[in-house]
Design an enzyme around this catalytic site. Structure first.
Site, mmCIF file in Angstrom:
data_model
loop_
_atom_site.group_PDB
_atom_site.id
_atom_site.type_symbol
_atom_site.label_atom_id
_atom_site.label_comp_id
_atom_site.label_asym_id
_atom_site.label_seq_id
_atom_site.Cartn_x
_atom_site.Cartn_y
_atom_site.Cartn_z
ATOM 1 N N LYS A 73 0.835 -1.225 0.000
ATOM 2 C CA LYS A 73 0.000 0.000 0.000
ATOM 3 C C LYS A 73 0.858 1.259 0.000
ATOM 4 O O LYS A 73 0.645 2.169 -0.785
ATOM 5 C CB LYS A 73 -0.872 0.090 1.266
ATOM 6 C CG LYS A 73 -1.904 -0.982 1.448
ATOM 7 C CD LYS A 73 -2.834 -0.640 2.617
ATOM 8 C CE LYS A 73 -2.180 -0.583 3.980
ATOM 9 N NZ LYS A 73 -1.725 -1.831 4.564
ATOM 10 N N ARG A 128 11.658 -5.792 4.392
ATOM 11 C CA ARG A 128 11.274 -4.382 4.330
ATOM 12 C C ARG A 128 12.065 -3.499 5.291
ATOM 13 O O ARG A 128 12.246 -3.830 6.442
ATOM 14 C CB ARG A 128 9.773 -4.286 4.662
ATOM 15 C CG ARG A 128 9.246 -2.881 4.660
ATOM 16 C CD ARG A 128 7.776 -2.848 4.464
ATOM 17 N NE ARG A 128 7.020 -3.108 5.679
ATOM 18 C CZ ARG A 128 5.703 -2.991 5.744
ATOM 19 N NH1 ARG A 128 5.016 -2.668 4.680
ATOM 20 N NH2 ARG A 128 5.084 -3.248 6.879
ATOM 21 N N ARG A 157 10.795 -1.837 10.765
ATOM 22 C CA ARG A 157 9.669 -1.480 11.638
ATOM 23 C C ARG A 157 9.542 -2.461 12.788
ATOM 24 O O ARG A 157 9.716 -3.654 12.611
ATOM 25 C CB ARG A 157 8.376 -1.484 10.808
ATOM 26 C CG ARG A 157 8.035 -0.136 10.245
ATOM 27 C CD ARG A 157 6.857 -0.192 9.323
ATOM 28 N NE ARG A 157 5.677 -0.832 9.898
ATOM 29 C CZ ARG A 157 4.512 -0.888 9.283
ATOM 30 N NH1 ARG A 157 4.365 -0.350 8.089
ATOM 31 N NH2 ARG A 157 3.480 -1.476 9.836
HETATM 32 P P1 AMP Z 1 0.371 0.223 8.642
HETATM 33 O O1 AMP Z 1 1.524 1.165 8.627
HETATM 34 O O2 AMP Z 1 -0.756 0.649 7.748
HETATM 35 O O3 AMP Z 1 0.784 -1.207 8.414
HETATM 36 O O4 AMP Z 1 -0.217 0.276 10.141
HETATM 37 C C1 AMP Z 1 0.565 -0.120 11.260
HETATM 38 C C2 AMP Z 1 -0.316 -0.284 12.475
HETATM 39 O O5 AMP Z 1 -0.915 0.988 12.820
HETATM 40 C C3 AMP Z 1 -1.491 -1.233 12.321
HETATM 41 O O6 AMP Z 1 -1.103 -2.579 12.521
HETATM 42 C C4 AMP Z 1 -2.444 -0.714 13.413
HETATM 43 O O7 AMP Z 1 -2.024 -1.110 14.707
HETATM 44 C C5 AMP Z 1 -2.241 0.800 13.318
HETATM 45 N N1 AMP Z 1 -3.195 1.426 12.354
HETATM 46 C C6 AMP Z 1 -2.890 1.979 11.148
HETATM 47 N N2 AMP Z 1 -3.984 2.463 10.547
HETATM 48 C C7 AMP Z 1 -5.023 2.213 11.385
HETATM 49 C C8 AMP Z 1 -6.422 2.452 11.317
HETATM 50 N N3 AMP Z 1 -7.000 3.029 10.251
HETATM 51 N N4 AMP Z 1 -7.166 2.051 12.377
HETATM 52 C C9 AMP Z 1 -6.616 1.475 13.471
HETATM 53 N N5 AMP Z 1 -5.314 1.203 13.583
HETATM 54 C C10 AMP Z 1 -4.506 1.567 12.554
#
Ligand code: AMP
Length: 213
Positions: A13, A125, A156
């Protein structure tokens, strides 16, 4: 133009959102990135956010919606949402927000990728903690610094095998029902995200160019 990228963890994404932003000048809103930045506050709320993220769970809707609303207030051009909405409540609130602004969703790209492929990607990553640029193992080529801002790259904290499993479970339970939700509204475009970065981007662009003809 409002675009949503819907996908399991590590489907690409962030990478696709960055490419779209570079080419079309969209504003890229990544809730994951906003949350990671908010951890710098080091207060009680950020500690709770950190624990939730490390447990692979979703951060509370109230926090997420506040972040999104703030970003929308300063958005002037098209918006590409990376990692939001992630459940039905967020999707409904987002629809309300857009209606109040006289806008609508244009495309929801569902980046479909098998779990095993996503898992493999996650281990290679690395991200730039400063500008957020994402590098996959192929692009890394032993580089340790960001090509754009020369900051040392990091892995990360939630990119571990254990957290990946939990994040994937959360995705299946909470986020994947949005595929049918947006399909019913005629907004969903499924993209094969197991292909290369360039091929995935080309598939997205094909949809964008066909629709604007
Ligand atoms: P990402 O960077 O999109 O993989 O998000 C990393 C983490 O941030 C996820 O595993 C969730 O714990 C939190 N997170 C990101 N976006 C959301 C969202 N829209 N709602 C709730 N938690 C989120």
């Amino acid at each position: 133009m409002n675009i949503i990228l819907l996908a399991p963890p590590a489907a690409g994404k962030g990478t696709q959102a960055s490419l779209l932003t570079k080419k079309y000048g969209f504003k890229h809103i990544s809730t994951g990135e906003l949350l990671r930045k908010s951890l710098e506050a080091n207060d009680a709320v950020s500690l709770e956010i950190k624990e939730t993220m490390q447990a692979g769970k979703l951060v509370s809707d109230a926090i997420i919606l506040q972040l999104i609303e703030k970003e929308f207030l300063v958005a002037e051009q098209g918006i590409i949402l990376d990692g939001f909405p992630r459940n039905k409540t967020q999707a409904l609130k987002y629809a309300e927000l857009l209606t109040s602004l006289g806008q609508e969703i244009d495309y929801v790209f569902y980046l479909a990728v098998p779990k095993a492929v996503a898992m493999e990607r996650i281990f290679g990553r690395r991200t730039c903690p400063s500008c957020g640029k994402i590098y996959n193992s192929r692009a890394l080529e032993n580089k340790e610094k960001c090509m754009d801002c020369n900051t040392a790259l990091v892995k990360r904290e939630d990119d571990t095998e254990e957290t990946f499993d939990l994040r994937y479970e959360t995705y299946i339970k909470e986020t994947s029902p949005l595929i049918a939700f947006y399909q019913e509204q005629g907004l969903l475009y499924e993209i094969d995200a197991s292909l290369s970065t360039e091929e995935v981007f080309a598939s997205i662009e094909k949809v964008l160019s066909k629709e604007s003809e």
